[in-house]
Design a protein around this motif. Structure first.
Motif, PDB file in Angstrom:
ATOM      1  N   LEU A 196     129.834  33.532  10.793  1.00  0.00           N
ATOM      2  CA  LEU A 196     128.917  32.391  10.843  1.00  0.00           C
ATOM      3  C   LEU A 196     127.789  32.544   9.836  1.00  0.00           C
ATOM      4  N   LEU A 197     127.173  33.711   9.786  1.00  0.00           N
ATOM      5  CA  LEU A 197     126.066  33.936   8.854  1.00  0.00           C
ATOM      6  C   LEU A 197     126.544  33.823   7.411  1.00  0.00           C
ATOM      7  N   THR A 198     127.715  34.383   7.125  1.00  0.00           N
ATOM      8  CA  THR A 198     128.270  34.302   5.775  1.00  0.00           C
ATOM      9  C   THR A 198     128.577  32.860   5.397  1.00  0.00           C
ATOM     10  N   LEU A 199     129.160  32.109   6.318  1.00  0.00           N
ATOM     11  CA  LEU A 199     129.504  30.717   6.050  1.00  0.00           C
ATOM     12  C   LEU A 199     128.262  29.893   5.747  1.00  0.00           C
ATOM     13  N   VAL A 200     127.209  30.039   6.540  1.00  0.00           N
ATOM     14  CA  VAL A 200     125.976  29.276   6.296  1.00  0.00           C
ATOM     15  C   VAL A 200     125.324  29.734   4.991  1.00  0.00           C
ATOM     16  N   HIS A 201     125.386  31.022   4.700  1.00  0.00           N
ATOM     17  CA  HIS A 201     124.897  31.564   3.429  1.00  0.00           C
ATOM     18  C   HIS A 201     125.558  30.835   2.256  1.00  0.00           C
ATOM     19  N   GLU A 202     126.888  30.680   2.333  1.00  0.00           N
ATOM     20  CA  GLU A 202     127.619  30.041   1.239  1.00  0.00           C
ATOM     21  C   GLU A 202     127.415  28.523   1.225  1.00  0.00           C
ATOM     22  N   ILE A 203     127.280  27.907   2.396  1.00  0.00           N
ATOM     23  CA  ILE A 203     126.961  26.473   2.435  1.00  0.00           C
ATOM     24  C   ILE A 203     125.605  26.237   1.774  1.00  0.00           C
ATOM     25  N   ALA A 204     124.682  27.178   1.963  1.00  0.00           N
ATOM     26  CA  ALA A 204     123.368  27.068   1.316  1.00  0.00           C
ATOM     27  C   ALA A 204     123.509  27.090  -0.205  1.00  0.00           C
ATOM     28  N   HIS A 205     124.436  27.894  -0.728  1.00  0.00           N
ATOM     29  CA  HIS A 205     124.697  27.876  -2.173  1.00  0.00           C
ATOM     30  C   HIS A 205     125.228  26.507  -2.605  1.00  0.00           C
ATOM     31  N   HIS A 206     126.130  25.969  -1.807  1.00  0.00           N
ATOM     32  CA  HIS A 206     126.706  24.656  -2.082  1.00  0.00           C
ATOM     33  C   HIS A 206     125.609  23.587  -2.145  1.00  0.00           C
ATOM     34  N   VAL A 207     124.765  23.575  -1.127  1.00  0.00           N
ATOM     35  CA  VAL A 207     123.691  22.578  -1.057  1.00  0.00           C
ATOM     36  C   VAL A 207     122.694  22.781  -2.207  1.00  0.00           C
ATOM     37  N   THR A 208     122.346  24.028  -2.481  1.00  0.00           N
ATOM     38  CA  THR A 208     121.391  24.323  -3.554  1.00  0.00           C
ATOM     39  C   THR A 208     121.938  23.861  -4.898  1.00  0.00           C
ATOM     40  N   HIS A 209     123.213  24.135  -5.155  1.00  0.00           N
ATOM     41  CA  HIS A 209     123.830  23.710  -6.421  1.00  0.00           C
ATOM     42  C   HIS A 209     123.832  22.193  -6.542  1.00  0.00           C
ATOM     43  N   THR A 210     124.156  21.513  -5.451  1.00  0.00           N
ATOM     44  CA  THR A 210     124.198  20.048  -5.472  1.00  0.00           C
ATOM     45  C   THR A 210     122.811  19.446  -5.699  1.00  0.00           C
ATOM     46  N   LYS A 211     121.819  20.052  -5.070  1.00  0.00           N
ATOM     47  CA  LYS A 211     120.460  19.497  -5.112  1.00  0.00           C
ATOM     48  C   LYS A 211     119.683  19.883  -6.361  1.00  0.00           C
ATOM     49  N   PHE A 212     119.844  21.136  -6.822  1.00  0.00           N
ATOM     50  CA  PHE A 212     119.004  21.644  -7.904  1.00  0.00           C
ATOM     51  C   PHE A 212     119.761  21.985  -9.185  1.00  0.00           C
ATOM     52  N   GLY A 213     121.100  22.002  -9.124  1.00  0.00           N
ATOM     53  CA  GLY A 213     121.859  22.372 -10.309  1.00  0.00           C
ATOM     54  C   GLY A 213     121.844  23.883 -10.515  1.00  0.00           C
ATOM     55  N   ARG A 214     121.802  24.314 -11.767  1.00  0.00           N
ATOM     56  CA  ARG A 214     121.863  25.745 -12.095  1.00  0.00           C
ATOM     57  C   ARG A 214     120.487  26.383 -11.922  1.00  0.00           C
ATOM     58  N   VAL A 215     120.353  27.182 -10.879  1.00  0.00           N
ATOM     59  CA  VAL A 215     119.121  27.930 -10.619  1.00  0.00           C
ATOM     60  C   VAL A 215     119.520  29.365 -10.294  1.00  0.00           C
ATOM     61  N   GLN A 216     118.554  30.240 -10.082  1.00  0.00           N
ATOM     62  CA  GLN A 216     118.843  31.613  -9.699  1.00  0.00           C
ATOM     63  C   GLN A 216     119.681  31.623  -8.414  1.00  0.00           C
ATOM     64  N   PRO A 217     120.791  32.386  -8.387  1.00  0.00           N
ATOM     65  CA  PRO A 217     121.708  32.344  -7.231  1.00  0.00           C
ATOM     66  C   PRO A 217     121.025  32.570  -5.883  1.00  0.00           C
ATOM     67  N   HIS A 218     120.079  33.509  -5.840  1.00  0.00           N
ATOM     68  CA  HIS A 218     119.377  33.786  -4.582  1.00  0.00           C
ATOM     69  C   HIS A 218     117.869  33.656  -4.778  1.00  0.00           C
ATOM     70  N   GLY A 219     117.505  32.656  -5.558  1.00  0.00           N
ATOM     71  CA  GLY A 219     116.106  32.391  -5.841  1.00  0.00           C
ATOM     72  C   GLY A 219     115.431  31.596  -4.742  1.00  0.00           C
ATOM     73  N   LYS A 220     114.229  31.103  -5.054  1.00  0.00           N
ATOM     74  CA  LYS A 220     113.429  30.430  -4.031  1.00  0.00           C
ATOM     75  C   LYS A 220     114.095  29.172  -3.494  1.00  0.00           C
ATOM     76  N   GLU A 221     114.848  28.459  -4.343  1.00  0.00           N
ATOM     77  CA  GLU A 221     115.516  27.237  -3.869  1.00  0.00           C
ATOM     78  C   GLU A 221     116.559  27.576  -2.810  1.00  0.00           C
ATOM     79  N   TRP A 222     117.392  28.585  -3.123  1.00  0.00           N
ATOM     80  CA  TRP A 222     118.419  28.980  -2.163  1.00  0.00           C
ATOM     81  C   TRP A 222     117.792  29.527  -0.881  1.00  0.00           C
ATOM     82  N   LYS A 223     116.753  30.349  -1.004  1.00  0.00           N
ATOM     83  CA  LYS A 223     116.107  30.915   0.178  1.00  0.00           C
ATOM     84  C   LYS A 223     115.624  29.810   1.114  1.00  0.00           C
ATOM     85  N   THR A 224     114.986  28.791   0.546  1.00  0.00           N
ATOM     86  CA  THR A 224     114.454  27.695   1.356  1.00  0.00           C
ATOM     87  C   THR A 224     115.568  26.930   2.050  1.00  0.00           C
ATOM     88  N   VAL A 225     116.631  26.634   1.310  1.00  0.00           N
ATOM     89  CA  VAL A 225     117.765  25.909   1.881  1.00  0.00           C
ATOM     90  C   VAL A 225     118.435  26.736   2.978  1.00  0.00           C
TER      91      VAL A 225
END
Length: 210
Positions: free
Chosen positions: A77-106
């Motif tokens: 579950l934690l891994t799945l939500v972690h990866e969904i957060a990458h999906h959402v971050t990419h869709t919303k912000f485009g190319r950013v640091q993989p585990h940067g502030k945008e991903w952390k917030t999402v």
């Protein structure tokens, strides 16, 4: 239903029935909501030594999440939500640091509804809440959370480094080591091949040589 499939496919009722084998039952409605809302494409794959899951933007423009099938429900579950957060971050912000502030917030936002004792037991929940204050790329960097997520039990045929007796010999990635003293949170271990000393985290899983 046996865990022999690698893909979760339509129709949706079969899709989520399959997923129910991998995550806590009470988390299923929340995950169903996230998958539908963000149109997540999920592939469940065999064990990988270097990662629990990943997110990829494919050449055809589609996005795909993979998660290892050997994880226990709370890890999955934690891994799945972690990866969904990458999906959402990419869709919303485009190319950013993989585990940067945008991903952390999402990630923090997506995980918040799952921080309930009916989903994560009290043996895990405090460590998970603490980790989410500033989530890192891997939960393995948080020793307390990592051990809690594994229910304090190492993989089959393995031991945690702290279970190895002092001066005991163990194998890690086909190399023999001798366990030494604990230095704050890590253990000094002598590589028997090159005679150099390395530091091992407490949650490192190794094979004891009798």
């Amino acid at each position: 239903m046996e865990k022999r499939y690698k893909y979760l496919v339509q129709p949706l009722n079969i899709y989520f029935l399959a997923l129910s084998n991998y995550i806590p039952e009470k988390a299923l409605p929340l995950i169903e909501y996230l998958i539908n809302k963000h149109r997540v494409t999920l592939k469940i794959v065999g064990q990988r030594q270097t990662k629990h899951g990943d997110f990829r933007s494919l050449p055809n423009g589609k996005m795909q999440i993979t998660v290892n099938n050997n994880l226990n429900p709370h890890q999955f579950l934690l891994t799945l939500v972690h990866e969904i957060a990458h999906h959402v971050t990419h869709t919303k912000f485009g190319r950013v640091q993989p585990h940067g502030k945008e991903w952390k917030t999402v990630f923090q936002h997506l995980m918040l509804p799952f921080l309930k004792p009916e989903i994560y037991p009290l043996s895990i929940l405090p460590h998970l809440a603490n980790y989410l204050k500033n989530p890192k790329a891997s939960t393995d960097t948080d020793v307390n959370l990592s051990l809690a997520l594994r229910y304090g039990v190492a993989g089959e045929g393995k031991n945690f480094i702290f279970e190895i007796p002092n001066n005991g010999i163990f194998k890690f990635k086909d190399v023999l080591y001798k366990r030494g003293n604990k230095r704050r949170t890590r253990y000094e271990c002598l590589n028997l091949s090159n005679k150099r000393t390395y530091l091992f985290n407490q949650n490192a899983e190794v094979i004891l040589i009798e």
